[in-house]
Design a protein around this motif. Structure first.
Motif, PDB file in Angstrom:
ATOM      1  N   PRO A  94       0.658  -1.134   0.065  1.00  0.00           N
ATOM      2  CA  PRO A  94       0.038   0.043   0.211  1.00  0.00           C
ATOM      3  C   PRO A  94       0.858   1.226  -0.088  1.00  0.00           C
ATOM      4  N   ILE A  95       2.105   1.122   0.484  1.00  0.00           N
ATOM      5  CA  ILE A  95       2.806   2.468   0.494  1.00  0.00           C
ATOM      6  C   ILE A  95       3.299   2.715  -0.740  1.00  0.00           C
ATOM      7  N   GLY A  96       3.513   1.519  -1.483  1.00  0.00           N
ATOM      8  CA  GLY A  96       4.047   1.773  -2.919  1.00  0.00           C
ATOM      9  C   GLY A  96       2.983   2.239  -3.886  1.00  0.00           C
ATOM     10  N   VAL A  97       1.780   1.876  -3.575  1.00  0.00           N
ATOM     11  CA  VAL A  97       0.394   2.537  -4.168  1.00  0.00           C
ATOM     12  C   VAL A  97       0.348   3.766  -3.942  1.00  0.00           C
ATOM     13  N   ALA A  98       0.581   4.130  -3.030  1.00  0.00           N
ATOM     14  CA  ALA A  98       0.469   5.432  -2.456  1.00  0.00           C
ATOM     15  C   ALA A  98       1.286   6.404  -3.105  1.00  0.00           C
ATOM     16  N   GLN A  99       2.788   6.097  -3.083  1.00  0.00           N
ATOM     17  CA  GLN A  99       3.692   6.813  -3.707  1.00  0.00           C
ATOM     18  C   GLN A  99       3.452   6.979  -5.182  1.00  0.00           C
ATOM     19  N   GLY A 100       2.878   5.998  -5.792  1.00  0.00           N
ATOM     20  CA  GLY A 100       2.443   6.147  -7.341  1.00  0.00           C
ATOM     21  C   GLY A 100       1.706   6.899  -7.597  1.00  0.00           C
ATOM     22  N   TYR A 101       0.571   7.183  -6.857  1.00  0.00           N
ATOM     23  CA  TYR A 101      -0.454   8.162  -6.984  1.00  0.00           C
ATOM     24  C   TYR A 101       0.062   9.559  -6.923  1.00  0.00           C
ATOM     25  N   LEU A 102       0.879   9.683  -5.879  1.00  0.00           N
ATOM     26  CA  LEU A 102       1.619  10.953  -5.450  1.00  0.00           C
ATOM     27  C   LEU A 102       2.521  11.400  -6.538  1.00  0.00           C
ATOM     28  N   LYS A 103       3.250  10.691  -7.139  1.00  0.00           N
ATOM     29  CA  LYS A 103       3.990  11.028  -8.158  1.00  0.00           C
ATOM     30  C   LYS A 103       3.134  11.508  -9.485  1.00  0.00           C
ATOM     31  N   LEU A 104       1.930  10.973  -9.589  1.00  0.00           N
ATOM     32  CA  LEU A 104       1.209  11.461 -10.786  1.00  0.00           C
ATOM     33  C   LEU A 104       0.540  12.872 -10.177  1.00  0.00           C
ATOM     34  N   VAL A 105       0.049  12.830  -9.400  1.00  0.00           N
ATOM     35  CA  VAL A 105      -0.317  14.271  -8.659  1.00  0.00           C
ATOM     36  C   VAL A 105       0.681  15.186  -8.862  1.00  0.00           C
ATOM     37  N   LEU A 106       2.009  14.973  -8.315  1.00  0.00           N
ATOM     38  CA  LEU A 106       3.027  16.035  -8.298  1.00  0.00           C
ATOM     39  C   LEU A 106       3.300  16.266  -9.920  1.00  0.00           C
ATOM     40  N   LEU A 129       8.161   7.997   1.733  1.00  0.00           N
ATOM     41  CA  LEU A 129       9.319   7.306   1.361  1.00  0.00           C
ATOM     42  C   LEU A 129       9.938   7.016   2.535  1.00  0.00           C
ATOM     43  N   ARG A 130      10.328   7.757   3.602  1.00  0.00           N
ATOM     44  CA  ARG A 130      10.835   7.341   4.810  1.00  0.00           C
ATOM     45  C   ARG A 130      10.420   6.019   5.224  1.00  0.00           C
ATOM     46  N   MET A 131       8.892   6.024   5.151  1.00  0.00           N
ATOM     47  CA  MET A 131       8.287   4.817   5.695  1.00  0.00           C
ATOM     48  C   MET A 131       8.574   3.552   4.959  1.00  0.00           C
ATOM     49  N   LEU A 132       8.788   3.882   3.698  1.00  0.00           N
ATOM     50  CA  LEU A 132       8.856   2.725   2.624  1.00  0.00           C
ATOM     51  C   LEU A 132      10.503   2.142   3.012  1.00  0.00           C
ATOM     52  N   ASN A 133      11.366   3.199   3.340  1.00  0.00           N
ATOM     53  CA  ASN A 133      12.774   2.686   3.530  1.00  0.00           C
ATOM     54  C   ASN A 133      12.833   1.998   4.985  1.00  0.00           C
ATOM     55  N   LEU A 134      11.994   2.588   5.907  1.00  0.00           N
ATOM     56  CA  LEU A 134      11.778   1.524   7.181  1.00  0.00           C
ATOM     57  C   LEU A 134      11.085   0.228   6.970  1.00  0.00           C
ATOM     58  N   VAL A 135      10.143   0.173   6.112  1.00  0.00           N
ATOM     59  CA  VAL A 135       9.828  -1.170   5.905  1.00  0.00           C
ATOM     60  C   VAL A 135      10.654  -2.111   5.107  1.00  0.00           C
ATOM     61  N   ASN A 136      11.429  -1.683   4.144  1.00  0.00           N
ATOM     62  CA  ASN A 136      12.571  -2.272   3.363  1.00  0.00           C
ATOM     63  C   ASN A 136      13.561  -2.782   4.487  1.00  0.00           C
ATOM     64  N   ASP A 137      13.781  -1.947   5.354  1.00  0.00           N
ATOM     65  CA  ASP A 137      14.893  -2.346   6.512  1.00  0.00           C
ATOM     66  C   ASP A 137      14.331  -3.246   7.344  1.00  0.00           C
ATOM     67  N   LEU A 138      13.022  -3.487   7.840  1.00  0.00           N
ATOM     68  CA  LEU A 138      12.446  -4.464   8.425  1.00  0.00           C
ATOM     69  C   LEU A 138      12.558  -5.725   7.657  1.00  0.00           C
ATOM     70  N   THR A 267      16.695   5.170  10.594  1.00  0.00           N
ATOM     71  CA  THR A 267      15.888   3.974  11.502  1.00  0.00           C
ATOM     72  C   THR A 267      16.807   3.299  12.329  1.00  0.00           C
ATOM     73  N   GLY A 268      18.128   3.531  12.338  1.00  0.00           N
ATOM     74  CA  GLY A 268      19.023   2.958  12.996  1.00  0.00           C
ATOM     75  C   GLY A 268      19.538   1.593  12.883  1.00  0.00           C
ATOM     76  N   MET A 269      19.061   1.179  11.430  1.00  0.00           N
ATOM     77  CA  MET A 269      19.420  -0.375  11.447  1.00  0.00           C
ATOM     78  C   MET A 269      20.495  -0.226   9.969  1.00  0.00           C
ATOM     79  N   GLY A 270      20.524   0.789   9.308  1.00  0.00           N
ATOM     80  CA  GLY A 270      21.258   0.755   8.181  1.00  0.00           C
ATOM     81  C   GLY A 270      22.724   0.036   8.301  1.00  0.00           C
ATOM     82  N   LEU A 271      23.437   0.495   9.259  1.00  0.00           N
ATOM     83  CA  LEU A 271      24.854   0.053   9.403  1.00  0.00           C
ATOM     84  C   LEU A 271      24.899  -1.759   9.891  1.00  0.00           C
ATOM     85  N   ALA A 272      23.898  -1.968  10.593  1.00  0.00           N
ATOM     86  CA  ALA A 272      23.706  -3.426  11.129  1.00  0.00           C
ATOM     87  C   ALA A 272      23.548  -4.310   9.845  1.00  0.00           C
TER      88      ALA A 272
END
Length: 299
Positions: A94-106, A129-138, A267-272
């Motif tokens: 759902p975050i990816g879908v929201a980002q897609g619509y945001l790009k269309l509007v922008l 985008l920050r939320m998506l990065n956090l999800v990808n880190d998880l 997120t504090g997880m990048g280096l780990a």
């Protein structure tokens, strides 16, 4: 001494010709077994023997209970990683879908935007985008902890690869008026790596360098050959790290005393995650730093 078989033991006990002692194994208040001692001589066990045998029984109880708890911990950890992966995967779509619509509007495909609307939507896009990065880190943490970090290795020409990585990070550095430099010792050998995963490593190192550096400073991406290895490093002129922080910088959710020079978040997880990816390649990662003198991350 040769121990009598169970039949002989029973007969000797009935005739009063053996000494016997039973020590129960108690763990967490519950019996889990016992140790049975016998001797062919009567009245063989004195208080010292009894105390020693009970101590042995107590130690064995602790060992058994710890092994049970450890097995339970492993099971719960696997379940945690599975649930974490499922939750992160379900959130990413759902975050990816929201980002897609945001790009269309922008892009104003559905109509023009006034400056105020554009500013608000750009904030929403940055947050998503920050939320998506956090999800990808998880998802990465889940894959790493469950042993599912699979590498798609290929032969890579290191010099053009590093030049490409530097180019993709140039825009991020330019936003803070930071200069990116290459320091490559030629010739560099071909190496086997997973480009997508190794991109994560170098992107994390370069992003952190930009994040904790002031405007007008220099960040260097370098590489040189060593016996049986290639060393890649990212050097910045940022805030640096104290000795206490050096020992835990690659641990998940580790936060140091230094703060981003701008409004960046972490997120504090990048280096780990980077550390585990490098280790999966058969390599190692380290950091050299002093407070106020920048940091040098070496792969």
């Amino acid at each position: 001494q040769q121990h009598p078989d169970s039949t002989s033991t029973r007969l000797l006990l009935e005739e009063g010709m053996l000494s016997s002692l039973t020590c129960p194994l108690i763990a967490m208040g519950h019996p889990i077994g016992f140790i049975f001692f016998t001797c062919r001589y009567t009245n063989a066990y004195q208080k010292a023997h009894v105390d020693l045998f009970r101590e042995i029984a107590g130690q064995l109880s602790i060992i058994v209970e710890k092994s049970r708890l450890y097995e339970r911990l492993l099971t719960l950890n696997e379940e945690k990683n599975r649930l974490l992966g499922v939750a992160a995967h379900d959130l990413r779509n759902p975050i990816g879908v929201a980002q897609g619509y945001l790009k269309l509007v922008l892009a104003e495909t559905v109509g023009p935007l006034n400056p105020a609307q554009r500013k608000l939507l750009e904030r929403v896009e940055r947050s998503s985008l920050r939320m998506l990065n956090l999800v990808n880190d998880l998802l990465d943490v889940s894959a790493i902890e469950s042993g599912r970090l699979n590498l798609d290795l290929e032969e890579v020409e290191l010099e053009p690869y590093l030049a490409e990585v530097l180019e993709t990070s140039a825009l991020l550095a330019a936003e803070k008026s930071i200069t990116l430099l290459a320091e490559v010792q030629r010739p560099l050998p071909r190496v086997r790596l997973d480009r997508r995963r190794f991109d994560q490593v170098l992107h994390n190192l370069l992003t952190n360098a930009v994040k904790f550096s002031q405007s007008g400073t220099i960040i260097t991406l370098g590489a040189r050959t060593e016996p049986h290895a290639v060393q890649i490093f990212v050097q910045d002129q940022g805030q640096g790290l104290c000795d206490e922080e050096l020992g835990r910088v690659f641990k998940a959710l580790a936060r140091g005393s230094t703060r981003p020079a701008g409004d960046e978040r972490s997120t504090g997880m990048g280096l780990a995650i980077s550390s585990r990816i490098v280790e999966a390649h058969g390599g190692s990662i380290a950091v050299q730093s002093n407070p106020g003198e920048g940091a040098r991350f070496i792969v």
